[in-house]
Design an enzyme around this catalytic site. Structure first.
Site, PDB file in Angstrom:
ATOM      1  N   PHE A  56     -64.057  -8.980 -19.823  1.00 32.12           N
ATOM      2  CA  PHE A  56     -65.504  -9.117 -19.604  1.00 32.12           C
ATOM      3  C   PHE A  56     -66.190  -7.741 -19.608  1.00 32.12           C
ATOM      4  O   PHE A  56     -67.010  -7.435 -20.489  1.00 32.12           O
ATOM      5  CB  PHE A  56     -65.720  -9.887 -18.287  1.00 32.12           C
ATOM      6  CG  PHE A  56     -67.034  -9.663 -17.624  1.00 32.12           C
ATOM      7  CD1 PHE A  56     -68.223  -9.838 -18.333  1.00 32.12           C
ATOM      8  CD2 PHE A  56     -67.099  -9.270 -16.285  1.00 32.12           C
ATOM      9  CE1 PHE A  56     -69.458  -9.626 -17.709  1.00 32.12           C
ATOM     10  CE2 PHE A  56     -68.314  -9.062 -15.662  1.00 32.12           C
ATOM     11  CZ  PHE A  56     -69.500  -9.239 -16.374  1.00 32.12           C
ATOM     12  N   ASN A  91     -53.632  -6.566 -23.655  1.00 37.90           N
ATOM     13  CA  ASN A  91     -52.565  -7.533 -23.963  1.00 37.90           C
ATOM     14  C   ASN A  91     -53.082  -8.966 -23.876  1.00 37.90           C
ATOM     15  O   ASN A  91     -52.293  -9.910 -23.913  1.00 37.90           O
ATOM     16  CB  ASN A  91     -51.361  -7.342 -23.016  1.00 37.90           C
ATOM     17  CG  ASN A  91     -51.689  -7.737 -21.589  1.00 37.90           C
ATOM     18  OD1 ASN A  91     -52.857  -7.977 -21.251  1.00 37.90           O
ATOM     19  ND2 ASN A  91     -50.691  -7.802 -20.727  1.00 37.90           N
ATOM     20  N   THR A 134     -56.000 -11.785 -19.539  1.00 41.09           N
ATOM     21  CA  THR A 134     -57.189 -12.565 -19.164  1.00 41.09           C
ATOM     22  C   THR A 134     -58.329 -12.339 -20.153  1.00 41.09           C
ATOM     23  O   THR A 134     -59.322 -13.057 -20.121  1.00 41.09           O
ATOM     24  CB  THR A 134     -57.714 -12.182 -17.752  1.00 41.09           C
ATOM     25  OG1 THR A 134     -57.846 -10.749 -17.705  1.00 41.09           O
ATOM     26  CG2 THR A 134     -56.793 -12.649 -16.666  1.00 41.09           C
ATOM     27  N   LEU A 137     -59.378  -0.047 -17.375  1.00 38.71           N
ATOM     28  CA  LEU A 137     -59.914  -1.309 -16.829  1.00 38.71           C
ATOM     29  C   LEU A 137     -58.864  -2.413 -16.862  1.00 38.71           C
ATOM     30  O   LEU A 137     -59.144  -3.547 -16.475  1.00 38.71           O
ATOM     31  CB  LEU A 137     -61.124  -1.765 -17.661  1.00 38.71           C
ATOM     32  CG  LEU A 137     -62.495  -1.176 -17.357  1.00 38.71           C
ATOM     33  CD1 LEU A 137     -62.557   0.300 -17.699  1.00 38.71           C
ATOM     34  CD2 LEU A 137     -63.564  -1.896 -18.145  1.00 38.71           C
ATOM     35  N   LYS A 158     -47.793  -4.504 -10.558  1.00 42.21           N
ATOM     36  CA  LYS A 158     -47.168  -3.626 -11.563  1.00 42.21           C
ATOM     37  C   LYS A 158     -48.213  -3.071 -12.524  1.00 42.21           C
ATOM     38  O   LYS A 158     -48.186  -1.891 -12.892  1.00 42.21           O
ATOM     39  CB  LYS A 158     -46.099  -4.406 -12.355  1.00 42.21           C
ATOM     40  CG  LYS A 158     -44.769  -4.499 -11.618  1.00 42.21           C
ATOM     41  CD  LYS A 158     -43.813  -5.437 -12.321  1.00 42.21           C
ATOM     42  CE  LYS A 158     -43.211  -4.836 -13.576  1.00 42.21           C
ATOM     43  NZ  LYS A 158     -42.286  -5.809 -14.224  1.00 42.21           N
ATOM     44  N   THR A 159     -49.130  -3.916 -12.948  1.00 42.34           N
ATOM     45  CA  THR A 159     -50.180  -3.448 -13.863  1.00 42.34           C
ATOM     46  C   THR A 159     -51.036  -2.389 -13.178  1.00 42.34           C
ATOM     47  O   THR A 159     -51.353  -1.349 -13.763  1.00 42.34           O
ATOM     48  CB  THR A 159     -51.077  -4.631 -14.315  1.00 42.34           C
ATOM     49  OG1 THR A 159     -50.277  -5.525 -15.073  1.00 42.34           O
ATOM     50  CG2 THR A 159     -52.233  -4.161 -15.172  1.00 42.34           C
ATOM     51  N   ASN A 195     -49.644   5.211 -16.528  1.00 38.59           N
ATOM     52  CA  ASN A 195     -49.567   5.454 -17.980  1.00 38.59           C
ATOM     53  C   ASN A 195     -50.892   5.950 -18.553  1.00 38.59           C
ATOM     54  O   ASN A 195     -50.908   6.808 -19.441  1.00 38.59           O
ATOM     55  CB  ASN A 195     -49.107   4.187 -18.707  1.00 38.59           C
ATOM     56  CG  ASN A 195     -47.629   3.906 -18.443  1.00 38.59           C
ATOM     57  OD1 ASN A 195     -46.840   4.836 -18.260  1.00 38.59           O
ATOM     58  ND2 ASN A 195     -47.253   2.641 -18.402  1.00 38.59           N
ATOM     59  N   TYR A 229     -53.678  -6.996  -5.439  1.00 37.03           N
ATOM     60  CA  TYR A 229     -54.843  -6.411  -6.114  1.00 37.03           C
ATOM     61  C   TYR A 229     -55.434  -5.271  -5.277  1.00 37.03           C
ATOM     62  O   TYR A 229     -55.588  -4.151  -5.770  1.00 37.03           O
ATOM     63  CB  TYR A 229     -55.877  -7.505  -6.333  1.00 37.03           C
ATOM     64  CG  TYR A 229     -57.112  -7.053  -7.083  1.00 37.03           C
ATOM     65  CD1 TYR A 229     -57.063  -6.793  -8.454  1.00 37.03           C
ATOM     66  CD2 TYR A 229     -58.337  -6.910  -6.430  1.00 37.03           C
ATOM     67  CE1 TYR A 229     -58.205  -6.401  -9.147  1.00 37.03           C
ATOM     68  CE2 TYR A 229     -59.482  -6.516  -7.123  1.00 37.03           C
ATOM     69  CZ  TYR A 229     -59.410  -6.267  -8.475  1.00 37.03           C
ATOM     70  OH  TYR A 229     -60.539  -5.876  -9.159  1.00 37.03           O
ATOM     71  N   TYR A 284     -52.964  13.119  -9.519  1.00 36.03           N
ATOM     72  CA  TYR A 284     -52.992  13.736 -10.855  1.00 36.03           C
ATOM     73  C   TYR A 284     -54.040  14.852 -10.898  1.00 36.03           C
ATOM     74  O   TYR A 284     -53.844  15.887 -11.520  1.00 36.03           O
ATOM     75  CB  TYR A 284     -53.274  12.683 -11.942  1.00 36.03           C
ATOM     76  CG  TYR A 284     -52.017  12.215 -12.626  1.00 36.03           C
ATOM     77  CD1 TYR A 284     -51.099  11.418 -11.942  1.00 36.03           C
ATOM     78  CD2 TYR A 284     -51.715  12.596 -13.935  1.00 36.03           C
ATOM     79  CE1 TYR A 284     -49.923  11.001 -12.545  1.00 36.03           C
ATOM     80  CE2 TYR A 284     -50.543  12.185 -14.541  1.00 36.03           C
ATOM     81  CZ  TYR A 284     -49.651  11.387 -13.846  1.00 36.03           C
ATOM     82  OH  TYR A 284     -48.488  10.994 -14.444  1.00 36.03           O
TER      83      TYR A 284
HETATM   84  P1  NAD Z   1     -61.162  -9.224 -17.010  1.00 34.96           P
HETATM   85  O1  NAD Z   1     -60.033 -10.030 -16.502  1.00 34.96           O
HETATM   86  O2  NAD Z   1     -62.171  -9.894 -17.875  1.00 34.96           O
HETATM   87  O3  NAD Z   1     -60.623  -7.933 -17.792  1.00 34.96           O
HETATM   88  C1  NAD Z   1     -59.385  -7.329 -17.552  1.00 34.96           C
HETATM   89  C2  NAD Z   1     -58.753  -7.028 -18.900  1.00 34.96           C
HETATM   90  O4  NAD Z   1     -57.497  -6.350 -18.690  1.00 34.96           O
HETATM   91  C3  NAD Z   1     -58.449  -8.271 -19.711  1.00 34.96           C
HETATM   92  O5  NAD Z   1     -58.899  -8.136 -21.030  1.00 34.96           O
HETATM   93  C4  NAD Z   1     -56.925  -8.378 -19.652  1.00 34.96           C
HETATM   94  O6  NAD Z   1     -56.368  -9.048 -20.771  1.00 34.96           O
HETATM   95  C5  NAD Z   1     -56.532  -6.921 -19.564  1.00 34.96           C
HETATM   96  N1  NAD Z   1     -55.206  -6.727 -18.981  1.00 34.96           N
HETATM   97  C6  NAD Z   1     -54.676  -7.266 -17.855  1.00 34.96           C
HETATM   98  N2  NAD Z   1     -53.431  -6.838 -17.654  1.00 34.96           N
HETATM   99  C7  NAD Z   1     -53.153  -5.996 -18.684  1.00 34.96           C
HETATM  100  C8  NAD Z   1     -52.002  -5.244 -19.042  1.00 34.96           C
HETATM  101  N3  NAD Z   1     -50.877  -5.236 -18.291  1.00 34.96           N
HETATM  102  N4  NAD Z   1     -52.047  -4.503 -20.181  1.00 34.96           N
HETATM  103  C9  NAD Z   1     -53.168  -4.498 -20.967  1.00 34.96           C
HETATM  104  N5  NAD Z   1     -54.271  -5.188 -20.669  1.00 34.96           N
HETATM  105  C10 NAD Z   1     -54.264  -5.929 -19.533  1.00 34.96           C
HETATM  106  O7  NAD Z   1     -61.865  -8.588 -15.728  1.00 34.96           O
HETATM  107  P2  NAD Z   1     -63.145  -7.657 -15.606  1.00 34.96           P
HETATM  108  O8  NAD Z   1     -64.060  -8.289 -14.653  1.00 34.96           O
HETATM  109  O9  NAD Z   1     -63.641  -7.275 -16.936  1.00 34.96           O
HETATM  110  O10 NAD Z   1     -62.522  -6.382 -14.878  1.00 34.96           O
HETATM  111  C11 NAD Z   1     -62.233  -5.173 -15.554  1.00 34.96           C
HETATM  112  C12 NAD Z   1     -61.804  -4.117 -14.556  1.00 34.96           C
HETATM  113  O11 NAD Z   1     -62.843  -3.885 -13.606  1.00 34.96           O
HETATM  114  C13 NAD Z   1     -60.552  -4.512 -13.761  1.00 34.96           C
HETATM  115  O12 NAD Z   1     -59.725  -3.383 -13.613  1.00 34.96           O
HETATM  116  C14 NAD Z   1     -61.114  -4.929 -12.417  1.00 34.96           C
HETATM  117  O13 NAD Z   1     -60.203  -4.704 -11.386  1.00 34.96           O
HETATM  118  C15 NAD Z   1     -62.339  -4.032 -12.290  1.00 34.96           C
HETATM  119  N6  NAD Z   1     -63.347  -4.640 -11.396  1.00 34.96           N
HETATM  120  C16 NAD Z   1     -64.099  -5.694 -11.816  1.00 34.96           C
HETATM  121  C17 NAD Z   1     -65.035  -6.254 -10.939  1.00 34.96           C
HETATM  122  C18 NAD Z   1     -65.931  -7.381 -11.352  1.00 34.96           C
HETATM  123  O14 NAD Z   1     -66.716  -7.841 -10.517  1.00 34.96           O
HETATM  124  N7  NAD Z   1     -65.917  -7.871 -12.560  1.00 34.96           N
HETATM  125  C19 NAD Z   1     -65.160  -5.744  -9.637  1.00 34.96           C
HETATM  126  C20 NAD Z   1     -64.329  -4.707  -9.246  1.00 34.96           C
HETATM  127  C21 NAD Z   1     -63.445  -4.150 -10.135  1.00 34.96           C
END
Ligand code: NAD
Ligand code: UDP
Length: 327
Positions: A18, A39, A42, A79, A97-98, A105, A151, A165
Site C-alpha cells: 500500500f 516478495n 501482502t 518498508l 524474521k522479516t 540486509n 511486530y 549502524y
Molecule cells: P503492506 O502490507 O501493504 O506492505 C508491506 C509490503 O512488504 C508488501 O508489499 C509485502 O509483500 C512486502 N513484504 C513483506 N514481507 C516481505 C519480505 N520478507 N520481503 C520482501 N517484501 C516483503 O503494508 P503498508 O501499510 O504499506 O506498510 C508498509 C510499511 O510501513 C511496513 O513496514 C509497516 O510496518 C509500516 N507502517 C505502516 C503503517 C500503516 O498504517 N499503513 C503504520 C506504521 C508502520
C-alpha cells in the site's frame, strides 16, 4: 560534449504494498530510477501495474530476509514487512524474521552504497501508551510476549539496528514512526479498520467494531505520509530520527464507523465483537518534531481522505474487486 544527467536510483523494499506503491509513484514523478523489491507477501502487482512498463522502474521479486546487492543507490527505503495485525500475526515468526533480517540486509545495502536509508518504523513501538499524545522521547509500553510483539518488538529492534549502524558505521539512517495511515490501494482483505469498514459499508454488511469502540486512533492520509518521507530523506546526516509522522486528529473507532456509514450512505449497522488482546486504548502523535525539523504537517482531513478512499473501493467494488484505479 553535452553531459547527460543520470537519474538518482532509489530502492523501495516493500514497494508493491500500500504505502510502498505510492512511494514508488512519487519517486518516479521526482525523476528517480526506482528498484521495487517485494516478495508479494501482502503486496500486489496490481499496485504497481501502471509502473511496470516505465523505463525508470524495475520490479524484483525478492525476500528481504536474503541479502540483496546492487551498486549506485542514492536512497534505500525499508518498508518490507506485513503491517496489518491480521497479516503480521498469521505467521509471527515470519514477521519477526522479516523485521530483523530485512532491516539488517537493507542497512547493509545502504552501508555498502554509502547512501541514506529510511526505516519505516511505527507508532506500535509505543505499545499501549501511558503518555498521550506520544512524543518521540517516550520509550513506550510494549508487551514483549504478546500476540502483537512479533511486530512491535520487530520494529523496535529495527530501530536499534538503524542506530547501531549509524553509530558503528556512520550509515545515514532516517527513522520515521508512522501512525495509522490509510488510502487507495489498501488491500480489500487487509484487515485494518479503515479498509474493513469501507468494504463492509459498501456491501451493506455489518460493521465490525472490536470492543466498545471507544479506543482511539489518529488517521493519516497516504499523501501526507509520502510528503513526510521525502522531506525526511532530504535532511542532513545528523538527523536520524525517530520522527513521528501522523495526523493528530484523534477519533474513536466507533466515530470512524459512523462517519464511514454516513459518507457511503450505507445501510450497514454496527455490531460489537471481542477486542483483540493488547489492542492499544489510545493513540495520537505528537508531531512537533516533524513540524520543526521537516516543516511538515498533515493537510488532508479525515472526511476528504475517506472520500478518496471510498471512491477507490467503490471502483474496485464495481469491478468485483478486480484491479481498478489510477486516481
Ligand atoms: P503492506 O502490507 O501493504 O506492505 C508491506 C509490503 O512488504 C508488501 O508489499 C509485502 O509483500 C512486502 N513484504 C513483506 N514481507 C516481505 C519480505 N520478507 N520481503 C520482501 N517484501 C516483503 O503494508 P503498508 O501499510 O504499506 O506498510 C508498509 C510499511 O510501513 C511496513 O513496514 C509497516 O510496518 C509500516 N507502517 C505502516 C503503517 C500503516 O498504517 N499503513 C503504520 C506504521 C508502520
Ligand atoms: N478494529 C475494529 N474493527 C475492525 C478492524 C479493527 O474495531 O474490523 C479496531 C482495532 O481493534 C483497533 C483499531 O480498530 O482498535 C485500529 O485497528 P487496525 O488493525 O487498523 O490498526 P492498529 O490496531 O494496528 O492501530
Amino acid at each position: 560534449m553535452t553531459k547527460i544527467a543520470l537519474s538518482p536510483i532509489a530502492l523501495v523494499a516493500g514497494g508493491a504494498g500500500f504505502i510502498g506503491s505510492h512511494l514508488c509513484d512519487r519517486l518516479i514523478d521526482d525523476g528517480y530510477k526506482v528498484i521495487c523489491l517485494d516478495n508479494l507477501y501482502t503486496g500486489s502487482l496490481h499496485n504497481i501495474e501502471h509502473l511496470m512498463s516505465h523505463p525508470r522502474f524495475t520490479f524484483v521479486n525478492h525476500d528481504v530476509m536474503t541479502p540483496y546487492d546492487v551498486p549506485g543507490l542514492s536512497l534505500v527505503f525499508n518498508l518490507a514487512c506485513p503491517a496489518s495485525p491480521v497479516h503480521y500475526q498469521k505467521d509471527a515468526v515470519y514477521t519477526a524474521k522479516t523485521a530483523f533480517l530485512g532491516t539488517l540486509n537493507m542497512l547493509e545495502l545502504a552501508r555498502k552504497n554509502d547512501c541514506v536509508m529510511l526505516q519505516a518504523s511505527t507508532s506500535e513501538v509505543y505499545g499501549n501508551p501511558l503518555v498521550h499524545p506520544q512524543p518521540e522521547t517516550y520509550w513506550g509500553n510494549v508487551n514483549p510476549i504478546g500476540i502483537r510483539s512479533c511486530y512491535d518488538e520487530g520494529k523496535r529492534i529495527g530501530e536499534t539496528l538503524c542506530m547501531d549502524y549509524h553509530r558503528q558505521y556512520g550509515t545515514k539512517v532516517k527513522i520515521v514512526r508512522i501512525f495509522n495511515t490509510y488510502g487507495p490501494r489498501m488491500a480489500e482483505n487487509d484487515g485494518r479498520v479503515v479498509s474493513n469498514f469501507i468494504v463492509q459499508a459498501l456491501r451493506d454488511e455489518d460493521i465490525t467494531v472490536y470492543g466498545n469502540g471507544h479506543q482511539t486512533r489518529s488517521f493519516q492520509y497516504i499523501s501526507d505520509l509520502i510528503e513526510g518521507f521525502m522531506r525526511m530523506v532530504e535532511t542532513e546526516v545528523s538527523i536520524t530520527g525517530p520522527i513521528n509522522l501522523g495526523n493528530p486528529e484523534e477519533h474513536t473507532v466507533e466515530e470512524l464507523a459512523e462517519t464511514i456509514i454516513k459518507l457511503t450512505g450505507s445501510h450497514s449497522r454496527i455490531v460489537y465483537k471481542t477486542l483483540p488482546q493488547d489492542d492499544p486504548v489510545k493513540r495520537k502523535p505528537d508531531y512537533i518534531k516533524a513540524n520543526k525539523i521537516l516543516v511538515w504537517k498533515p493537510v488532508v482531513d479525515l472526511k476528504s481522505g475517506l472520500s478518496s478512499t471510498i471512491k477507490y473501493f467503490s471502483f474496485c467494488h464495481d469491478k468485483q474487486y478486480g484491479y481498478a484505479e489510477n486516481e
